[in-house]
Design a protein around this motif. Structure first.
Motif, PDB file in Angstrom:
ATOM      1  N   HIS A  28       5.496 -10.802 -10.994  1.00 49.21           N
ATOM      2  CA  HIS A  28       6.405  -9.931 -10.243  1.00 49.21           C
ATOM      3  C   HIS A  28       7.682  -9.693 -11.028  1.00 49.21           C
ATOM      4  CE1 HIS A  28       4.259  -9.864  -6.388  1.00 49.21           C
ATOM      5  NE2 HIS A  28       3.990 -11.144  -6.594  1.00 49.21           N
ATOM      6  N   TYR A  29       8.346  -8.591 -10.691  1.00 47.30           N
ATOM      7  CA  TYR A  29       9.698  -8.338 -11.179  1.00 47.30           C
ATOM      8  C   TYR A  29      10.687  -9.050 -10.249  1.00 47.30           C
ATOM      9  CZ  TYR A  29       7.423  -4.620 -13.857  1.00 47.30           C
ATOM     10  OH  TYR A  29       6.607  -3.921 -14.711  1.00 47.30           O
ATOM     11  N   ILE A  30      11.931  -9.140 -10.701  1.00 48.99           N
ATOM     12  CA  ILE A  30      12.952  -9.842  -9.921  1.00 48.99           C
ATOM     13  C   ILE A  30      13.152  -9.184  -8.553  1.00 48.99           C
ATOM     14  CG2 ILE A  30      15.409 -10.423  -9.819  1.00 48.99           C
ATOM     15  CD1 ILE A  30      15.292 -10.818 -12.880  1.00 48.99           C
ATOM     16  N   LEU A  31      13.207  -7.864  -8.505  1.00 49.27           N
ATOM     17  CA  LEU A  31      13.407  -7.172  -7.227  1.00 49.27           C
ATOM     18  C   LEU A  31      12.256  -7.426  -6.255  1.00 49.27           C
ATOM     19  CD1 LEU A  31      14.948  -3.661  -8.053  1.00 49.27           C
ATOM     20  CD2 LEU A  31      16.042  -5.632  -6.970  1.00 49.27           C
ATOM     21  N   ASP A  32      11.046  -7.586  -6.788  1.00 48.36           N
ATOM     22  CA  ASP A  32       9.893  -7.882  -5.925  1.00 48.36           C
ATOM     23  C   ASP A  32      10.099  -9.207  -5.196  1.00 48.36           C
ATOM     24  OD1 ASP A  32       8.799  -5.651  -7.161  1.00 48.36           O
ATOM     25  OD2 ASP A  32       7.619  -6.833  -8.580  1.00 48.36           O
ATOM     26  N   ALA A  37       0.825  -1.203   0.000  1.00 52.12           N
ATOM     27  CA  ALA A  37       0.000   0.000   0.000  1.00 52.12           C
ATOM     28  C   ALA A  37       0.865   1.262   0.000  1.00 52.12           C
ATOM     29  CB  ALA A  37      -0.918  -0.010   1.221  1.00 52.12           C
ATOM     30  N   PHE A  38       2.038   1.185   0.607  1.00 53.76           N
ATOM     31  CA  PHE A  38       2.939   2.335   0.682  1.00 53.76           C
ATOM     32  C   PHE A  38       3.723   2.515  -0.622  1.00 53.76           C
ATOM     33  CE2 PHE A  38       7.091   4.192   1.735  1.00 53.76           C
ATOM     34  CZ  PHE A  38       6.668   5.416   2.249  1.00 53.76           C
ATOM     35  N   VAL A  39       4.278   1.417  -1.163  1.00 56.39           N
ATOM     36  CA  VAL A  39       5.127   1.495  -2.360  1.00 56.39           C
ATOM     37  C   VAL A  39       4.291   1.655  -3.625  1.00 56.39           C
ATOM     38  CG1 VAL A  39       6.858   0.265  -3.739  1.00 56.39           C
ATOM     39  CG2 VAL A  39       6.956   0.173  -1.237  1.00 56.39           C
ATOM     40  N   ARG A  40       3.241   0.851  -3.748  1.00 58.30           N
ATOM     41  CA  ARG A  40       2.291   0.926  -4.866  1.00 58.30           C
ATOM     42  C   ARG A  40       2.955   0.744  -6.243  1.00 58.30           C
ATOM     43  NH1 ARG A  40      -2.512   2.954  -2.819  1.00 58.30           N
ATOM     44  NH2 ARG A  40      -3.290   3.523  -4.863  1.00 58.30           N
ATOM     45  N   ARG A  41       3.877  -0.193  -6.321  1.00 60.71           N
ATOM     46  CA  ARG A  41       4.477  -0.508  -7.618  1.00 60.71           C
ATOM     47  C   ARG A  41       3.546  -1.412  -8.409  1.00 60.71           C
ATOM     48  NH1 ARG A  41      10.165  -3.759  -9.017  1.00 60.71           N
ATOM     49  NH2 ARG A  41      10.434  -2.792 -11.076  1.00 60.71           N
ATOM     50  N   ARG A  42       3.296  -1.063  -9.652  1.00 60.31           N
ATOM     51  CA  ARG A  42       2.378  -1.836 -10.484  1.00 60.31           C
ATOM     52  C   ARG A  42       3.016  -3.156 -10.914  1.00 60.31           C
ATOM     53  NH1 ARG A  42      -3.018  -0.376 -10.620  1.00 60.31           N
ATOM     54  NH2 ARG A  42      -3.109   1.842 -10.122  1.00 60.31           N
ATOM     55  N   ARG A  43       2.153  -4.149 -11.109  1.00 62.94           N
ATOM     56  CA  ARG A  43       2.628  -5.448 -11.582  1.00 62.94           C
ATOM     57  C   ARG A  43       3.107  -5.345 -13.021  1.00 62.94           C
ATOM     58  NH1 ARG A  43       1.623  -9.723  -8.280  1.00 62.94           N
ATOM     59  NH2 ARG A  43       0.015  -9.479  -6.682  1.00 62.94           N
ATOM     60  N   PRO A  44       3.930  -6.312 -13.455  1.00 63.73           N
ATOM     61  CA  PRO A  44       4.382  -6.303 -14.861  1.00 63.73           C
ATOM     62  C   PRO A  44       3.198  -6.442 -15.819  1.00 63.73           C
ATOM     63  CG  PRO A  44       5.650  -7.868 -13.541  1.00 63.73           C
ATOM     64  CD  PRO A  44       4.511  -7.414 -12.689  1.00 63.73           C
ATOM     65  N   VAL A  45       3.345  -5.806 -16.982  1.00 58.40           N
ATOM     66  CA  VAL A  45       2.348  -5.995 -18.044  1.00 58.40           C
ATOM     67  C   VAL A  45       2.736  -7.261 -18.788  1.00 58.40           C
ATOM     68  CG1 VAL A  45       1.329  -5.054 -20.141  1.00 58.40           C
ATOM     69  CG2 VAL A  45       1.990  -3.518 -18.267  1.00 58.40           C
ATOM     70  N   PRO A  46       1.887  -8.306 -18.730  1.00 58.59           N
ATOM     71  CA  PRO A  46       2.282  -9.590 -19.338  1.00 58.59           C
ATOM     72  C   PRO A  46       2.408  -9.494 -20.854  1.00 58.59           C
ATOM     73  CG  PRO A  46       0.004  -9.671 -18.585  1.00 58.59           C
ATOM     74  CD  PRO A  46       0.563  -8.374 -18.101  1.00 58.59           C
ATOM     75  N   MET A  47       3.353 -10.267 -21.404  1.00 61.44           N
ATOM     76  CA  MET A  47       3.515 -10.314 -22.854  1.00 61.44           C
ATOM     77  C   MET A  47       2.255 -10.866 -23.500  1.00 61.44           C
ATOM     78  SD  MET A  47       7.479 -11.462 -23.438  1.00 61.44           S
ATOM     79  CE  MET A  47       7.368 -12.956 -22.447  1.00 61.44           C
ATOM     80  N   ASN A  48       1.622 -11.841 -22.821  1.00 59.13           N
ATOM     81  CA  ASN A  48       0.344 -12.369 -23.276  1.00 59.13           C
ATOM     82  C   ASN A  48      -0.756 -11.530 -22.642  1.00 59.13           C
ATOM     83  OD1 ASN A  48      -1.960 -13.770 -23.919  1.00 59.13           O
ATOM     84  ND2 ASN A  48      -1.284 -15.737 -23.093  1.00 59.13           N
ATOM     85  N   LYS A  49      -1.381 -10.672 -23.416  1.00 61.28           N
ATOM     86  CA  LYS A  49      -2.362  -9.728 -22.885  1.00 61.28           C
ATOM     87  C   LYS A  49      -3.599 -10.419 -22.313  1.00 61.28           C
ATOM     88  CE  LYS A  49       0.152  -6.296 -24.348  1.00 61.28           C
ATOM     89  NZ  LYS A  49       0.926  -5.479 -23.418  1.00 61.28           N
ATOM     90  N   LEU A  50      -3.768 -11.716 -22.640  1.00 61.59           N
ATOM     91  CA  LEU A  50      -4.941 -12.448 -22.154  1.00 61.59           C
ATOM     92  C   LEU A  50      -4.748 -12.948 -20.730  1.00 61.59           C
ATOM     93  CD1 LEU A  50      -5.849 -14.528 -25.341  1.00 61.59           C
ATOM     94  CD2 LEU A  50      -6.876 -12.375 -24.565  1.00 61.59           C
ATOM     95  N   LEU A  51      -3.515 -12.878 -20.224  1.00 61.65           N
ATOM     96  CA  LEU A  51      -3.265 -13.342 -18.867  1.00 61.65           C
ATOM     97  C   LEU A  51      -3.969 -12.449 -17.864  1.00 61.65           C
ATOM     98  CD1 LEU A  51       0.555 -14.226 -18.887  1.00 61.65           C
ATOM     99  CD2 LEU A  51      -1.351 -15.821 -18.775  1.00 61.65           C
ATOM    100  N   GLU A  52      -4.538 -13.066 -16.834  1.00 57.01           N
ATOM    101  CA  GLU A  52      -5.207 -12.292 -15.802  1.00 57.01           C
ATOM    102  C   GLU A  52      -4.194 -11.575 -14.926  1.00 57.01           C
ATOM    103  OE1 GLU A  52      -7.940 -14.522 -13.478  1.00 57.01           O
ATOM    104  OE2 GLU A  52      -8.998 -15.334 -15.198  1.00 57.01           O
ATOM    105  N   VAL A  53      -4.515 -10.352 -14.571  1.00 57.36           N
ATOM    106  CA  VAL A  53      -3.659  -9.600 -13.666  1.00 57.36           C
ATOM    107  C   VAL A  53      -4.027  -9.900 -12.227  1.00 57.36           C
ATOM    108  CG1 VAL A  53      -2.960  -7.286 -12.957  1.00 57.36           C
ATOM    109  CG2 VAL A  53      -3.295  -7.797 -15.373  1.00 57.36           C
ATOM    110  N   GLY A  54      -5.299 -10.151 -11.969  1.00 53.34           N
ATOM    111  CA  GLY A  54      -5.747 -10.482 -10.610  1.00 53.34           C
ATOM    112  C   GLY A  54      -6.213  -9.245  -9.858  1.00 53.34           C
ATOM    113  N   PRO A  55      -6.838  -9.464  -8.711  1.00 55.17           N
ATOM    114  CA  PRO A  55      -7.404  -8.345  -7.951  1.00 55.17           C
ATOM    115  C   PRO A  55      -6.347  -7.455  -7.304  1.00 55.17           C
ATOM    116  CG  PRO A  55      -7.636 -10.397  -6.730  1.00 55.17           C
ATOM    117  CD  PRO A  55      -7.089 -10.755  -8.078  1.00 55.17           C
ATOM    118  N   ASP A  56      -5.196  -8.026  -6.990  1.00 53.34           N
ATOM    119  CA  ASP A  56      -4.124  -7.269  -6.352  1.00 53.34           C
ATOM    120  C   ASP A  56      -3.267  -6.631  -7.446  1.00 53.34           C
ATOM    121  OD1 ASP A  56      -2.063  -6.254  -4.905  1.00 53.34           O
ATOM    122  OD2 ASP A  56      -1.368  -8.161  -4.088  1.00 53.34           O
TER     123      ASP A  56
END
Length: 200
Positions: free
Chosen positions: A152-156, A84-103
């Motif tokens: 997630h990204y590697i740093l995550d 909630a503090f950092v609020r970094r967005r998840r990666p945009v998947p190469m396959n646009k059909l992949l679900e991002v999820g509620p989080d």
């Protein structure tokens, strides 16, 4: 400096994902990412652990049951606050059909922290040595598939592993005694439990 680090993290993560789609074993791992995601989901672990406490009412288990339950709650709270503090967005998947999820937030990885926390605490509490390979393999594959599945990204993931280790160390320092855990189980079940501080 931070922008450069984050940009490099995005670039390297994309390269790892692209490479993962070309290698047979990582491609197979990616295909099983949903199963591994469920295996380390916070709600699944909380519900499963509460069920374990309810089904196996044995004083030999009280200490690990209560302490690990506290550790799971601690992990969920810590990860939620940091996200909630950092609020970094998840990666945009190469396959646009992949679900991002509620989080929507990516940093840090709750799955990585939880897998590392659970694995470390179980190993520190006399887990039989023959169980080391499967639980370490589970932890590693959960962390790896968070990247390969573009969740997630590697740093995550690295941050999640670090947080999981810190939480495990904190719980190890604050580890509740057998008597205290028996009392907590007794108060939760509203029953008198052998070994509890208030057992009569």
């Amino acid at each position: 400096m931070l922008k450069k680090i984050l940009h490099e993290d995005v670039r390297v993560t994309k390269k790892v994902v692209e490479l993962g789609t070309k290698v047979t074993w990582t491609r197979s791992l990616r295909n099983h990412s949903n199963l591994l995601e469920v295996s380390c989901h916070g709600i699944v672990w909380l519900a499963g652990w509460l069920t374990f406490i309810w089904l196996f009412n044995n004083k030999d288990f009280y200490q690990i049951q209560v302490n690990l339950l506290i550790a799971l709650i601690l992990d969920i709270v810590v990860i939620a606050v940091i996200k909630a503090f950092v609020r970094r967005r998840r990666p945009v998947p190469m396959n646009k059909l992949l679900e991002v999820g509620p989080d929507k937030f990516s940093f840090p990885s709750g799955h990585a922290s939880r897998a590392c926390l659970v694995t470390t605490l179980l190993i520190l509490n006399d887990l039989p040595i023959y169980c080391y390979p499967p639980i370490l393999a589970w932890m590693s594959t959960v962390c790896l598939t968070r990247i390969l599945a573009e969740r997630h990204y590697i740093l995550d993931v690295l941050a999640g592993v670090g947080i999981g280790l810190l939480e495990a160390f904190l719980m190890y320092l604050l580890w509740l005694s057998q008597g205290t855990c028996a009392s907590i189980i007794a108060s939760l079940s509203d029953e008198k439990v052998d070994g509890g501080e208030y057992h009569v």
